[in-house]
Each structure stands twice: as structure tokens, then as C-alpha cells.
Design a protein around this motif. Structure first.
Motif, PDB file in Angstrom:
ATOM      1  N   ALA A  29     -33.879  55.454 -26.339  1.00 47.24           N
ATOM      2  CA  ALA A  29     -32.751  56.193 -26.860  1.00 47.24           C
ATOM      3  C   ALA A  29     -33.186  57.604 -27.160  1.00 47.24           C
ATOM      4  O   ALA A  29     -34.337  57.932 -27.116  1.00 47.24           O
ATOM      5  CB  ALA A  29     -32.233  55.513 -28.130  1.00 47.24           C
ATOM      6  N   ALA A  30     -32.216  58.478 -27.471  1.00 45.95           N
ATOM      7  CA  ALA A  30     -32.561  59.858 -27.790  1.00 45.95           C
ATOM      8  C   ALA A  30     -31.449  60.512 -28.549  1.00 45.95           C
ATOM      9  O   ALA A  30     -30.386  59.967 -28.705  1.00 45.95           O
ATOM     10  CB  ALA A  30     -32.803  60.613 -26.509  1.00 45.95           C
ATOM     11  N   GLY A 254     -36.467  55.787 -32.613  1.00 44.94           N
ATOM     12  CA  GLY A 254     -35.892  56.220 -33.883  1.00 44.94           C
ATOM     13  C   GLY A 254     -36.781  57.214 -34.593  1.00 44.94           C
ATOM     14  O   GLY A 254     -37.787  57.690 -34.051  1.00 44.94           O
ATOM     15  N   ARG A 255     -36.397  57.509 -35.809  1.00 48.31           N
ATOM     16  CA  ARG A 255     -37.094  58.484 -36.634  1.00 48.31           C
ATOM     17  C   ARG A 255     -37.530  57.818 -37.920  1.00 48.31           C
ATOM     18  O   ARG A 255     -36.762  57.085 -38.543  1.00 48.31           O
ATOM     19  CB  ARG A 255     -36.154  59.652 -36.954  1.00 48.31           C
ATOM     20  CG  ARG A 255     -35.635  60.387 -35.742  1.00 48.31           C
ATOM     21  CD  ARG A 255     -34.305  61.089 -36.032  1.00 48.31           C
ATOM     22  NE  ARG A 255     -34.380  62.039 -37.116  1.00 48.31           N
ATOM     23  CZ  ARG A 255     -34.615  63.348 -36.950  1.00 48.31           C
ATOM     24  NH1 ARG A 255     -34.796  63.834 -35.740  1.00 48.31           N
ATOM     25  NH2 ARG A 255     -34.652  64.155 -37.977  1.00 48.31           N
ATOM     26  N   GLY A 267     -40.868  56.067 -30.068  1.00 47.68           N
ATOM     27  CA  GLY A 267     -40.077  55.632 -28.929  1.00 47.68           C
ATOM     28  C   GLY A 267     -40.661  54.395 -28.271  1.00 47.68           C
ATOM     29  O   GLY A 267     -41.834  54.040 -28.493  1.00 47.68           O
ATOM     30  N   TYR A 268     -39.870  53.771 -27.458  1.00 48.36           N
ATOM     31  CA  TYR A 268     -40.250  52.545 -26.751  1.00 48.36           C
ATOM     32  C   TYR A 268     -41.516  52.763 -25.933  1.00 48.36           C
ATOM     33  O   TYR A 268     -41.632  53.729 -25.185  1.00 48.36           O
ATOM     34  CB  TYR A 268     -39.106  52.134 -25.832  1.00 48.36           C
ATOM     35  CG  TYR A 268     -39.362  50.924 -24.977  1.00 48.36           C
ATOM     36  CD1 TYR A 268     -38.938  49.667 -25.384  1.00 48.36           C
ATOM     37  CD2 TYR A 268     -39.994  51.036 -23.739  1.00 48.36           C
ATOM     38  CE1 TYR A 268     -39.148  48.554 -24.585  1.00 48.36           C
ATOM     39  CE2 TYR A 268     -40.218  49.927 -22.935  1.00 48.36           C
ATOM     40  CZ  TYR A 268     -39.793  48.691 -23.360  1.00 48.36           C
ATOM     41  OH  TYR A 268     -40.006  47.595 -22.567  1.00 48.36           O
ATOM     42  N   GLY A 330     -37.686  65.471 -27.282  1.00 44.44           N
ATOM     43  CA  GLY A 330     -36.712  64.497 -27.755  1.00 44.44           C
ATOM     44  C   GLY A 330     -37.032  63.126 -27.204  1.00 44.44           C
ATOM     45  O   GLY A 330     -37.845  62.987 -26.284  1.00 44.44           O
ATOM     46  N   PRO A 331     -36.443  62.078 -27.762  1.00 49.72           N
ATOM     47  CA  PRO A 331     -36.623  60.741 -27.207  1.00 49.72           C
ATOM     48  C   PRO A 331     -36.221  60.728 -25.741  1.00 49.72           C
ATOM     49  O   PRO A 331     -35.337  61.467 -25.315  1.00 49.72           O
ATOM     50  CB  PRO A 331     -35.697  59.870 -28.054  1.00 49.72           C
ATOM     51  CG  PRO A 331     -35.542  60.626 -29.327  1.00 49.72           C
ATOM     52  CD  PRO A 331     -35.563  62.072 -28.927  1.00 49.72           C
ATOM     53  N   LEU A 332     -36.872  59.880 -24.978  1.00 46.85           N
ATOM     54  CA  LEU A 332     -36.679  59.878 -23.538  1.00 46.85           C
ATOM     55  C   LEU A 332     -35.902  58.649 -23.090  1.00 46.85           C
ATOM     56  O   LEU A 332     -36.058  57.558 -23.637  1.00 46.85           O
ATOM     57  CB  LEU A 332     -38.031  59.919 -22.829  1.00 46.85           C
ATOM     58  CG  LEU A 332     -38.983  61.052 -23.242  1.00 46.85           C
ATOM     59  CD1 LEU A 332     -40.290  60.932 -22.489  1.00 46.85           C
ATOM     60  CD2 LEU A 332     -38.336  62.408 -23.032  1.00 46.85           C
TER      61      LEU A 332
END
Length: 428
Positions: A29-30, A254-255, A267-268, A330-332
Motif C-alpha cells: 500500500a502507499a 503502514g506508519r 512495507g511488505y 513512499g510505500p510501493l
């Protein structure tokens, strides 16, 4: 891995031994940055949020006379027909601008990588990507109308859920109030491509570990929570609330709001290969929550109110996600590129080209509009199945937590794609 272990692994794979099949894409997610939050005592859950009440809308009807082919493995096999002209779709200027920005991010991927749907070739996207670079302010809607046509896959009947980038309380080190470990990928987690052993298993992968001379499923959620990975230095951080951490695993990234007020983004990085079980359906089927209470917020409230039973229910989802710290822009998403709140959507790569725009006309206005397929998910499988991404923060959490929309989906494909398919010339 030693030679004996490799031999055992090969023998078991050739014999058809497998645990959960691993999706080709990675859950992720991002989002844009989340707003600052008021201080909360470490160890206490985030304050509950009500499900955001949606505004109903009437979706566009799908093209009739088309049905999804049972068991179809790709969009091409499911059947594709031309949809309405892009210029006739009710796309707002804001949605078009967000989608254009997301599409530009996708271009380096769609112009290089093969498309498993069978619909497009990398070269098909080049003209639109070249044109996207020169679109000025206010020109996004005209850009999509000029360079794309719509296509309906199968019966076009779409179902959309939502996801977001959670922010929970966490710490880089273990301390009072932060007792739930967040693990990186273990070194003994083995992923195997079964297609290397049998053509009948092409495209299928499994994950597990070598135990003596055997290849066995990797530790499930219960085993990991009971300490199977403890003492191996795999902890990248510690969470304050196990329920929030469970749902962060479902979201995929997430954060962490750190004790000093800083933020660590995770992140994953991998998954244990066990099957994912959605606890929402499980709890509904058992009568623990009513249909109207099955939002993420409702599930969290029940799990906290019934901690022992809640822990047992969460452990029925044997899937466990491993994380890495994210330090980039940012999340990818599954393309390995940043995704954008209110613009990116997760889809099944067999039915939607990753990087392609998608128009969703749904029975709630917030899910309707122009999106760009930039992510995948373990539960996002099949034709016209989507997971809309909402970014970070309270509003994103409230929308995503209660998102359930039905309607019609049209892919936006490069001009000429549908005609080529109709002529029997699939993408190589």
C-alpha cells in the motif's frame, strides 16, 4: 541450504507437495503523508472511528450479452468487448488529474514489462506515455479521451473494497507498552517456483522451510506469535497494539508513530506462504457480528472487547506478513513504484494490466471515478475485483474501513487494442 535439503525440496515439489499458493504480486500500500496526531499514551489503541456514511449513486450499466467465461485464467480468455467512449464517462477534473499523475508513474513499467492479461504489449503504451509527459494543467480529461478507449472484461460487474496506510504506535526497540514484534523476512523462508519442476505447475509458487530432509510449510501465525522466530534478531520494530498490528498486516504497509514523535514507515517484504483467511466473513458466519458491524472498525471493537476469543480468531488467519523499513519517496505498489491515495487501485494482474487506468462506476460516489491499477493483493482475485487505495490519516481509514461497492468496470486501453483483439490478434 545444504545439498540434502535441496534434494528433499526437489523431491517433494516434484511429488506435488505444496502448502499455500503464493500470489505473483506482493500485497502493499502507499499514500501521501498523514497529518500529525495528538499524543496517545503508549500501549493504548488508536481512537475508534465511525464508518464514513457513503453517498449512493447509480452505476452505469455494463455492456449486455457478455458473460464471464467460467474458469477463465486471463482477461483475454474471459472475453473482452468495447465499452463507451472515454469522453462520455463522468470523470471529474480532479480525478483525471490524480489519475494522470499516477499513470505517469506507471509508464516506466507498462512500456517494459509483459502483460499477463493477454491484452496489451509494452509498445502499445509508448505513445500515450510520451504524450502524458507534455499534458499541462487542466488537460488530463482530454488526454485520456485522446489516447484511450474503454473495454469491458467479461460481464463487467465490479466489486470494490478499500485499503489505506495505517498509522499505529510503535518503537524501534522493545520497551514497556511496546511488546508486539514486527519481523523482517526470516533467512530460512524458502520460495520455490513450481514451474521449474513441472510445466503443469507453471506460474505457481510455494513458500516453506527445510526441516531435516523434508520441505514443510513455514510457521503459521500461532507459532510465530508463540515465539517461533524469537531470539533470532529479526525484529525491526515493536508495536503497541496487537489488534492494530494485525490489521496493518492485512493492509500490507503502514506508519509507526514513534515515542519521540517521529515516524517509521514499513512495507511488505514477504509472507509465510500460508493461506489468508478473512476474519470478517468468519465472524459474520458465526454470528459474532452483524452485517452492518463487519467494517474494520466494527471488527476491531469486537476483538478488543473479547481479547481471548479475539486472539484465537485472529490466529485462524494463518498468513503472516514480514516487513522492511521504507526510506524512499513512499510505500510501493506491486510495480515497485509509489502509489497514490484516491488514484491507485489494486487488481488481479491476470485480468487488469498493471499500470492501466480503470473507470469504476459504482453504487457509492467515493468509489466511482478514474483509477490506475498499480497494486495487487492476496484477496484481490478474479475479473473486475478491485481494492481502492485512500492514503493515510483518519479520513482514509474511515472510508477504507467501510468500503464495499458494486457496479461496473471499464478498462482504459491504448487506442486500437480492442480492434486488434477482435481480429484474433492477441498480445504476444
Amino acid at each position: 541450504m545444504n545439498k540434502g535439503g535441496m534434494a528433499a525440496l526437489a523431491a517433494l515439489l516434484l511429488a506435488g507437495c505444496s502448502n499455500a499458493i503464493v500470489p505473483r504480486g506482493a500485497e502493499s500500500a502507499a499514500s501521501r503523508p498523514a497529518p500529525e496526531r495528538p499524543a496517545i499514551t503508549p500501549g493504548t489503541p488508536s481512537r475508534p472511528l465511525p464508518v464514513r456514511q457513503p453517498t449512493a449513486s447509480v452505476p452505469l450499466p455494463p455492456i449486455t450479452g457478455v458473460g464471464t467465461v467460467d474458469g477463465a485464467a486471463t482477461a483475454l480468455a474471459a472475453g473482452v468487448v468495447a465499452g463507451p467512449p472515454v469522453a462520455t464517462l463522468p470523470i471529474t477534473d480532479d480525478a483525471a488529474e490524480r489519475a494522470l499523475a499516477a499513470f505517469r508513474i506507471s509508464c516506466p513499467s507498462v512500456t517494459r514489462k509483459a502483460d499477463p492479461t493477454g491484452l496489451t504489449r509494452p509498445a502499445d503504451w509508448q505513445a500515450a506515455c510520451d504524450a502524458a509527459r507534455g499534458v499541462g494543467a487542466g488537460g488530463a480529461r482530454a488526454f485520456f479521451a485522446r489516447w484511450f478507449e474503454t473495454a469491458q472484461v467479461g460481464d463487467g460487474k465490479a466489486f470494490a473494497t478499500g485499503y489505506y496506510e495505517p498509522e499505529i504506535h510503535g518503537s524501534r526497540d522493545r520497551r514497556s507498552g511496546y511488546e508486539t514484534p514486527i519481523y523482517g523476512v526470516p533467512g530460512d523462508l524458502v520460495e520455490a517456483d513450481l514451474g521449474l519442476f513441472s510445466t503443469d505447475l507453471k506460474g505457481k509458487r510455494i513458500r516453506g522451510r527445510v526441516d531435516g530432509k523434508g520441505f514443510v510449510p513455514y510457521y503459521d501465525r500461532t507459532a510465530i506469535e508463540e515465539g517461533a522466530l524469537a531470539g533470532r534478531g529479526l525484529e525491526i520494530a515493536w508495536a503497541a497494539d496487537p489488534v492494530e498490528m494485525f490489521f496493518l498486516q492485512v493492509q500490507g504497509s503502514g506508519r509507526l508513530r514513534l515515542p519521540d514523535g517521529g515516524v517509521m514507515r514499513i512495507g511488505y517484504a514477504g509472507q509465510n506462504g500460508r493461506d489468508y483467511t478473512g476474519i470478517g466473513k468468519l465472524m459474520r458466519d458465526r454470528g459474532l457480528v452483524q452485517p452492518g458491524q463487519a467494517s474494520m472498525q466494527g471488527l476491531m471493537a469486537w476483538l478488543r472487547a473479547n481479547p481471548e476469543q479475539g486472539r484465537a480468531i485472529m490466529r485462524e488467519n494463518k498468513s503472516f506478513v514480514f516487513f522492511r523499513e521504507l526510506t524512499g519517496p513512499g510505500p510501493l505498489g506491486a510495480l515497485g513504484l509509489p502509489v497514490t491515495g484516491q488514484a491507485s487501485v489494486a487488481a488481479d494482474v491476470r485480468f487488469v494490466p498493471l499500470g492501466a487506468p480503470v473507470f469504476l462506476s459504482m453504487d457509492r460516489t467515493d468509489a466511482s471515478g478514474l483509477w490506475v491499477a498499480q497494486d495487487t493483493g492476496g484477496a484481490i482475485k478474479g475479473t473486475n475485483r478491485f481494492d481502492t487505495f485512500w492514503g493515510a490519516g483518519d479520513e482514509a481509514r474511515a472510508i477504507a474501513g467501510g468500503m464495499s461497492a458494486r457496479g461496473t468496470a471499464f478498462l482504459l486501453l491504448p487506442i486500437g487494442t480492442v480492434q486488434r483483439i477482435a481480429g484474433g490478434r492477441a498480445a504476444p
